[in-house]
Design a protein around this motif. Structure first.
Motif, PDB file in Angstrom:
ATOM      1  N   VAL A  13       0.285 -11.925  11.363  1.00 45.97           N
ATOM      2  CA  VAL A  13       0.101 -10.581  11.920  1.00 45.97           C
ATOM      3  C   VAL A  13      -0.633  -9.639  10.967  1.00 45.97           C
ATOM      4  O   VAL A  13      -0.720  -9.881   9.764  1.00 45.97           O
ATOM      5  N   ILE A  14      -1.118  -8.553  11.564  1.00 50.39           N
ATOM      6  CA  ILE A  14      -1.501  -7.334  10.849  1.00 50.39           C
ATOM      7  C   ILE A  14      -0.437  -6.307  11.209  1.00 50.39           C
ATOM      8  O   ILE A  14      -0.149  -6.099  12.381  1.00 50.39           O
ATOM      9  N   GLN A  15       0.156  -5.682  10.207  1.00 51.62           N
ATOM     10  CA  GLN A  15       1.195  -4.684  10.473  1.00 51.62           C
ATOM     11  C   GLN A  15       0.987  -3.482   9.564  1.00 51.62           C
ATOM     12  O   GLN A  15       0.327  -3.581   8.525  1.00 51.62           O
ATOM     13  N   TRP A  16       1.532  -2.358   9.973  1.00 50.17           N
ATOM     14  CA  TRP A  16       1.450  -1.154   9.150  1.00 50.17           C
ATOM     15  C   TRP A  16       2.656  -0.274   9.428  1.00 50.17           C
ATOM     16  O   TRP A  16       3.293  -0.372  10.475  1.00 50.17           O
ATOM     17  N   GLU A  17       2.974   0.580   8.460  1.00 53.28           N
ATOM     18  CA  GLU A  17       4.052   1.551   8.643  1.00 53.28           C
ATOM     19  C   GLU A  17       3.403   2.878   9.008  1.00 53.28           C
ATOM     20  O   GLU A  17       2.762   3.523   8.170  1.00 53.28           O
ATOM     21  N   ARG A  18       3.554   3.263  10.231  1.00 52.84           N
ATOM     22  CA  ARG A  18       2.825   4.403  10.792  1.00 52.84           C
ATOM     23  C   ARG A  18       2.972   5.668   9.939  1.00 52.84           C
ATOM     24  O   ARG A  18       1.997   6.342   9.637  1.00 52.84           O
ATOM     25  N   ALA A  19       4.180   5.999   9.538  1.00 50.56           N
ATOM     26  CA  ALA A  19       4.437   7.275   8.860  1.00 50.56           C
ATOM     27  C   ALA A  19       3.910   7.310   7.429  1.00 50.56           C
ATOM     28  O   ALA A  19       3.779   8.388   6.856  1.00 50.56           O
ATOM     29  N   ARG A  20       3.617   6.144   6.855  1.00 54.72           N
ATOM     30  CA  ARG A  20       3.190   6.131   5.446  1.00 54.72           C
ATOM     31  C   ARG A  20       1.700   5.864   5.255  1.00 54.72           C
ATOM     32  O   ARG A  20       1.223   5.868   4.115  1.00 54.72           O
ATOM     33  N   LEU A  21       0.964   5.610   6.309  1.00 49.87           N
ATOM     34  CA  LEU A  21      -0.474   5.389   6.152  1.00 49.87           C
ATOM     35  C   LEU A  21      -1.106   6.555   5.400  1.00 49.87           C
ATOM     36  O   LEU A  21      -0.806   7.719   5.684  1.00 49.87           O
ATOM     37  N   LEU A  22      -1.947   6.229   4.445  1.00 50.60           N
ATOM     38  CA  LEU A  22      -2.715   7.205   3.658  1.00 50.60           C
ATOM     39  C   LEU A  22      -1.843   8.072   2.744  1.00 50.60           C
ATOM     40  O   LEU A  22      -2.334   9.047   2.180  1.00 50.60           O
ATOM     41  N   THR A  23      -0.577   7.739   2.605  1.00 47.37           N
ATOM     42  CA  THR A  23       0.294   8.452   1.669  1.00 47.37           C
ATOM     43  C   THR A  23       0.317   7.658   0.377  1.00 47.37           C
ATOM     44  O   THR A  23       0.525   6.451   0.403  1.00 47.37           O
ATOM     45  N   ALA A  24       0.111   8.310  -0.729  1.00 46.30           N
ATOM     46  CA  ALA A  24       0.009   7.606  -2.012  1.00 46.30           C
ATOM     47  C   ALA A  24       1.381   7.089  -2.443  1.00 46.30           C
ATOM     48  O   ALA A  24       2.018   7.609  -3.348  1.00 46.30           O
ATOM     49  N   SER A  25       1.838   6.052  -1.740  1.00 47.01           N
ATOM     50  CA  SER A  25       3.128   5.443  -2.047  1.00 47.01           C
ATOM     51  C   SER A  25       3.145   4.062  -1.407  1.00 47.01           C
ATOM     52  O   SER A  25       2.115   3.574  -0.932  1.00 47.01           O
ATOM     53  N   ARG A  26       4.296   3.451  -1.359  1.00 46.59           N
ATOM     54  CA  ARG A  26       4.451   2.148  -0.728  1.00 46.59           C
ATOM     55  C   ARG A  26       3.966   2.207   0.722  1.00 46.59           C
ATOM     56  O   ARG A  26       4.204   3.176   1.429  1.00 46.59           O
ATOM     57  N   ASN A  27       3.275   1.148   1.140  1.00 46.91           N
ATOM     58  CA  ASN A  27       2.762   1.013   2.518  1.00 46.91           C
ATOM     59  C   ASN A  27       1.739   2.086   2.894  1.00 46.91           C
ATOM     60  O   ASN A  27       1.642   2.499   4.054  1.00 46.91           O
ATOM     61  N   GLU A  28       0.956   2.472   1.913  1.00 50.93           N
ATOM     62  CA  GLU A  28      -0.169   3.383   2.173  1.00 50.93           C
ATOM     63  C   GLU A  28      -1.217   2.703   3.062  1.00 50.93           C
ATOM     64  O   GLU A  28      -1.934   3.372   3.806  1.00 50.93           O
ATOM     65  N   TRP A  29      -1.289   1.375   2.978  1.00 43.89           N
ATOM     66  CA  TRP A  29      -2.321   0.608   3.678  1.00 43.89           C
ATOM     67  C   TRP A  29      -1.686  -0.395   4.629  1.00 43.89           C
ATOM     68  O   TRP A  29      -0.536  -0.806   4.446  1.00 43.89           O
ATOM     69  N   PRO A  30      -2.440  -0.862   5.622  1.00 37.61           N
ATOM     70  CA  PRO A  30      -1.948  -1.958   6.457  1.00 37.61           C
ATOM     71  C   PRO A  30      -1.874  -3.238   5.630  1.00 37.61           C
ATOM     72  O   PRO A  30      -2.433  -3.310   4.531  1.00 37.61           O
ATOM     73  N   PHE A  31      -1.197  -4.227   6.169  1.00 33.80           N
ATOM     74  CA  PHE A  31      -1.118  -5.493   5.449  1.00 33.80           C
ATOM     75  C   PHE A  31      -1.189  -6.653   6.441  1.00 33.80           C
ATOM     76  O   PHE A  31      -0.899  -6.501   7.629  1.00 33.80           O
ATOM     77  N   VAL A  32      -1.621  -7.798   5.941  1.00 34.84           N
ATOM     78  CA  VAL A  32      -1.587  -9.036   6.721  1.00 34.84           C
ATOM     79  C   VAL A  32      -0.434  -9.864   6.189  1.00 34.84           C
ATOM     80  O   VAL A  32      -0.091  -9.786   5.005  1.00 34.84           O
ATOM     81  N   GLY A  33       0.167 -10.645   7.077  1.00 35.90           N
ATOM     82  CA  GLY A  33       1.276 -11.448   6.608  1.00 35.90           C
ATOM     83  C   GLY A  33       1.732 -12.449   7.641  1.00 35.90           C
ATOM     84  O   GLY A  33       1.223 -12.510   8.757  1.00 35.90           O
ATOM     85  N   ILE A  34       2.707 -13.231   7.222  1.00 36.59           N
ATOM     86  CA  ILE A  34       3.384 -14.172   8.103  1.00 36.59           C
ATOM     87  C   ILE A  34       4.797 -13.657   8.263  1.00 36.59           C
ATOM     88  O   ILE A  34       5.539 -13.539   7.285  1.00 36.59           O
ATOM     89  N   LEU A  35       5.146 -13.329   9.478  1.00 33.38           N
ATOM     90  CA  LEU A  35       6.417 -12.674   9.777  1.00 33.38           C
ATOM     91  C   LEU A  35       7.393 -13.667  10.400  1.00 33.38           C
ATOM     92  O   LEU A  35       7.062 -14.343  11.368  1.00 33.38           O
ATOM     93  N   ILE A  36       8.584 -13.723   9.812  1.00 36.50           N
ATOM     94  CA  ILE A  36       9.693 -14.453  10.430  1.00 36.50           C
ATOM     95  C   ILE A  36      10.561 -13.417  11.123  1.00 36.50           C
ATOM     96  O   ILE A  36      10.940 -12.407  10.527  1.00 36.50           O
ATOM     97  N   ALA A  37      10.885 -13.657  12.389  1.00 34.20           N
ATOM     98  CA  ALA A  37      11.644 -12.685  13.176  1.00 34.20           C
ATOM     99  C   ALA A  37      12.960 -12.326  12.498  1.00 34.20           C
ATOM    100  O   ALA A  37      13.623 -13.182  11.892  1.00 34.20           O
ATOM    101  N   GLU A  38      13.315 -11.048  12.609  1.00 34.19           N
ATOM    102  CA  GLU A  38      14.558 -10.576  12.009  1.00 34.19           C
ATOM    103  C   GLU A  38      15.781 -11.282  12.578  1.00 34.19           C
ATOM    104  O   GLU A  38      16.825 -11.352  11.927  1.00 34.19           O
TER     105      GLU A  38
END
Length: 200
Positions: free
Chosen positions: A93-118
């Motif tokens: 997947v490509i995933q991102w944390e909506r509230a933190r995009l462009l904030t100079a902290s963790r999850n400022e950017w989207p990421f690619v990854g392999i997700l195992i369902a919670e």
């Protein structure tokens, strides 16, 4: 004689003085971050259409969530065979944390990854996937957490003076394809072996 109200400016405080001298302008510009975040989010959400095309090209099925609302939107793909005990539980997947995009902290950017369902509680299942993806993490310089046997940020070039949201979205798709091209074969092999393994 009393001390002057404004002491001489110390060069060591140059950054502080720059902020104080330009505070109104800086805060006005910073307030625009939310609009920039919303534009970047729209460009990332639009990738769902590209994922549908990729699904057809790669013989996969789309995996998308929280695109209209929600904190953690994602777009991605999985093969139908990537199942455990009858449940499709792993995706690229490509995933991102909506509230933190462009904030100079963790999850400022989207990421690619392999997700195992919670919902996956089987620790052996998680360990098998993480172990199989070890070479992928090494090849693509990725990290690993509990739900993510591989992930890495998609960041703009360090030399970029501005951010093109559509360009960053395209970059995310390129990073996705790079990950898919390596990881899909690994996950296919893992699940092919899992089919012949007795139920745990």
């Amino acid at each position: 004689m009393s001390e002057p109200l404004s002491p001489p400016r110390d060069p060591a405080d140059a950054k502080a003085w720059f902020y104080l001298d330009h505070r109104l302008d800086i805060e006005t510009w910073a307030a625009l971050r939310q609009e920039g975040r919303q534009l970047l989010d729209r460009c990332l959400v639009a990738l769902s259409l590209e994922m549908e095309d990729l699904a057809e090209e790669l013989g996969a099925e789309p995996d998308a969530a929280e695109l209209e609302s929600g904190s953690w939107p994602r777009v991605g793909l999985r093969h139908r065979s990537w199942q455990h005990q009858g449940l499709a539980d792993v995706s690229v997947v490509i995933q991102w944390e909506r509230a933190r995009l462009l904030t100079a902290s963790r999850n400022e950017w989207p990421f690619v990854g392999i997700l195992i369902a919670e919902t996956v509680q089987d620790q052996e299942r998680r360990s098998d996937i993480a172990a199989a993806l070890g070479p992928v993490r090494s090849a693509l310089k990725g990290d690993m957490t509990y739900h993510w046997p591989f992930w890495r940020y998609v960041t703009p070039p360090a030399t970029a003076q501005s951010l093109d949201p559509a360009g960053l979205a395209r970059q995310a798709v390129e990073a996705f394809r790079q990950l898919w091209d390596i990881a899909a074969a690994v996950l296919d092999q893992l699940h092919s072996a899992d089919v012949t393994r007795p139920e745990r």
